[in-house]
Design an enzyme around this catalytic site. Structure first.
Site, mmCIF file in Angstrom:
data_model
loop_
_atom_site.group_PDB
_atom_site.id
_atom_site.type_symbol
_atom_site.label_atom_id
_atom_site.label_comp_id
_atom_site.label_asym_id
_atom_site.label_seq_id
_atom_site.Cartn_x
_atom_site.Cartn_y
_atom_site.Cartn_z
ATOM 1 N N ASP A 147 48.112 39.473 38.352
ATOM 2 C CA ASP A 147 47.352 40.500 39.056
ATOM 3 C C ASP A 147 48.051 41.863 38.971
ATOM 4 O O ASP A 147 49.143 41.985 38.406
ATOM 5 C CB ASP A 147 47.227 40.044 40.525
ATOM 6 C CG ASP A 147 45.839 40.238 41.087
ATOM 7 O OD1 ASP A 147 45.190 41.225 40.717
ATOM 8 O OD2 ASP A 147 45.434 39.408 41.929
ATOM 9 N N ASP A 202 36.804 43.140 41.541
ATOM 10 C CA ASP A 202 36.445 41.754 41.873
ATOM 11 C C ASP A 202 34.936 41.554 42.002
ATOM 12 O O ASP A 202 34.229 42.388 42.573
ATOM 13 C CB ASP A 202 37.097 41.354 43.200
ATOM 14 C CG ASP A 202 38.595 41.182 43.049
ATOM 15 O OD1 ASP A 202 39.130 41.455 41.960
ATOM 16 O OD2 ASP A 202 39.228 40.777 44.039
#
Ligand code: GLA
Length: 388
Positions: A147, A202
């Site tokens: 990430d 996202d």
């Protein structure tokens, strides 16, 4: 002479680190804990999910990576700087979990972050890349999602390359999944760094809603429409994990979302609760004819051939001269489709038509296709050269 000299120079040059080639010849398929569970995960939940993937037929349909997303770590590294799994929720540690998954025939995926902390505030990898890669290798990790929270002023290309080199040095082949949300256009630089890269913020469990850093799949689709040229075997655009079967999707939206992600040669990472899956959801996620389009060995991402309100046409070239074509109604009203195949100028000659969701052969492209198309729904066909 020159050749001998060149060979001598090559022999002296340090071996450039590389990603492990060939780990993702087709888009990776699996399940990831994040979309449904966020950080509320545990060893028992992951095991139950894996068991359900096996008993539901998902594993047999191709879902083989079980990826433990953010939330598996204890809040601090140990005194030697090692990552530590949360002792209450992962009491037997990550190696034991990996062993469980491997024994069931799955591959083991894990999440961490290129910054100082994960988005959930747990220890990130920055400055510990080589140490962490050794830990992942010793736990039997097969897939690392990395990430981009809390990266400060770090340069994305250099940072992800460091982790790639660390994985290489640790020696265990690990699929490297870059998750920097498309911020620095990884499709332009990440091909030699990882096997897939996120292209957007996202995904949200909805068709067309938007949050500060997240978006419904309709918007993700728009971003992906321009990126087909960057995808191919071992280097995929990742439009994020599936919301198929989650409460924010109607049955048509689940079907369309799954179809379009398959057309996009996207990694198919289910994000539902496989323990409580409806039969409808199971039918969508395990539709082998759709999955076959996603996993086609040519590895082409679909392009959008036409964008009219309610009547988008997406086309994916397949191996052996075949095509997958998806008609997508992005509007809120039912539309009447009429497809004169001659207008699809990428086609050459006559094809047999297979309607994939109806599981029906429809004849040949010499006859127009007419069908009503409900809001946010798709018609998906596979076209095979009539002579074959
Ligand atoms: C980011 C990623 C998500 C998920 C969360 C975990 O938002 O993009 O996919 O991994 O972090 O905190």
């Amino acid at each position: 002479m020159l050749k001998t000299l060149a060979m001598a120079v090559l022999a002296l040059a340090p071996l450039a680190a590389q990603k492990f080639e060939g780990l993702a010849p087709t888009p990776p398929m699996g399940w990831n804990s994040w979309n449904t569970f966020q950080a509320k995960i545990s060893e028992s939940l992951i095991k139950e999910a894996a068991d359900a993937l096996a008993s539901s037929g998902m594993q047999a349909a191709g879902y083989r990576y079980v990826v433990v997303d953010d939330g598996w770590e204890a809040p601090e590294r140990d005194a030697q700087g090692n990552l530590v799994p949360d002792p209450a929720r992962f009491p037997h540690g990550m190696k034991a979990l990996g062993d469980y998954l491997h024994a069931k025939g799955f591959k083991f995926g894990i999440h961490n972050d290129a910054g100082t902390k994960t988005c959930g505030g747990l220890p990130g990898g920055r400055g510990h890349e080589f140490q962490d890669a050794l830990a992942y290798a010793s736990w039997g990790v097969d897939y690392l999602k990395y990430d981009w929270c809390n990266h400060g002023t770090a340069n994305s290309q250099e940072t992800y390359k460091t982790m790639r080199d660390a994985i290489r040095t640790a020696g265990r082949p690990i699929v490297f999944s870059l998750c920097e949300w498309g911020d620095t256009k990884p499709w332009t630089w990440a091909k030699d760094t990882g096997h897939l890269w996120r292209t957007t913020g996202d995904i949200m469990d909805c068709y067309d809603c938007q949050g500060a850093y997240s978006l419904g799949w309709k918007f993700i689709l728009e971003i992906e429409a321009d990126l087909a040229q960057y995808a191919g075997p071992d280097h995929w655009n990742d439009p994020d994990m599936l919301e198929v079967g989650n409460p924010g999707q109607t049955p048509a939206e689940s079907r369309a979302h799954f179809t379009l992600w398959s057309m996009l040669a996207a990694p198919l990472m289910a994000g539902n609760d496989p323990r409580k899956m409806s039969e409808d959801t199971r039918q969508v996620l395990t539709n082998r004819e759709v999955i076959a389009l996603n996993q086609d060995p040519l590895g082409k991402q679909a392009t959008r051939f036409m964008k009219h309100v309610g009547k988008q046409i997406w086309a994916k070239e397949l191996a052996n001269g075949e095509w997958a074509v998806c008609f997508f109604n992005d509007s809120d009203a039912t539309v009447q489709l009429r497809i004169d195949w001659a207008n699809l100028t990428f086609l050459k000659g006559t094809y047999r038509i297979r309607d994939i969701w109806q599981k029906k052969d429809l004849g040949r492209t010499t006859t127009a296709l007419e069908a009503p198309l409900a809001p946010h729904d798709v018609v998906l066909v596979r076209l095979s050269p009539a002579g074959l």
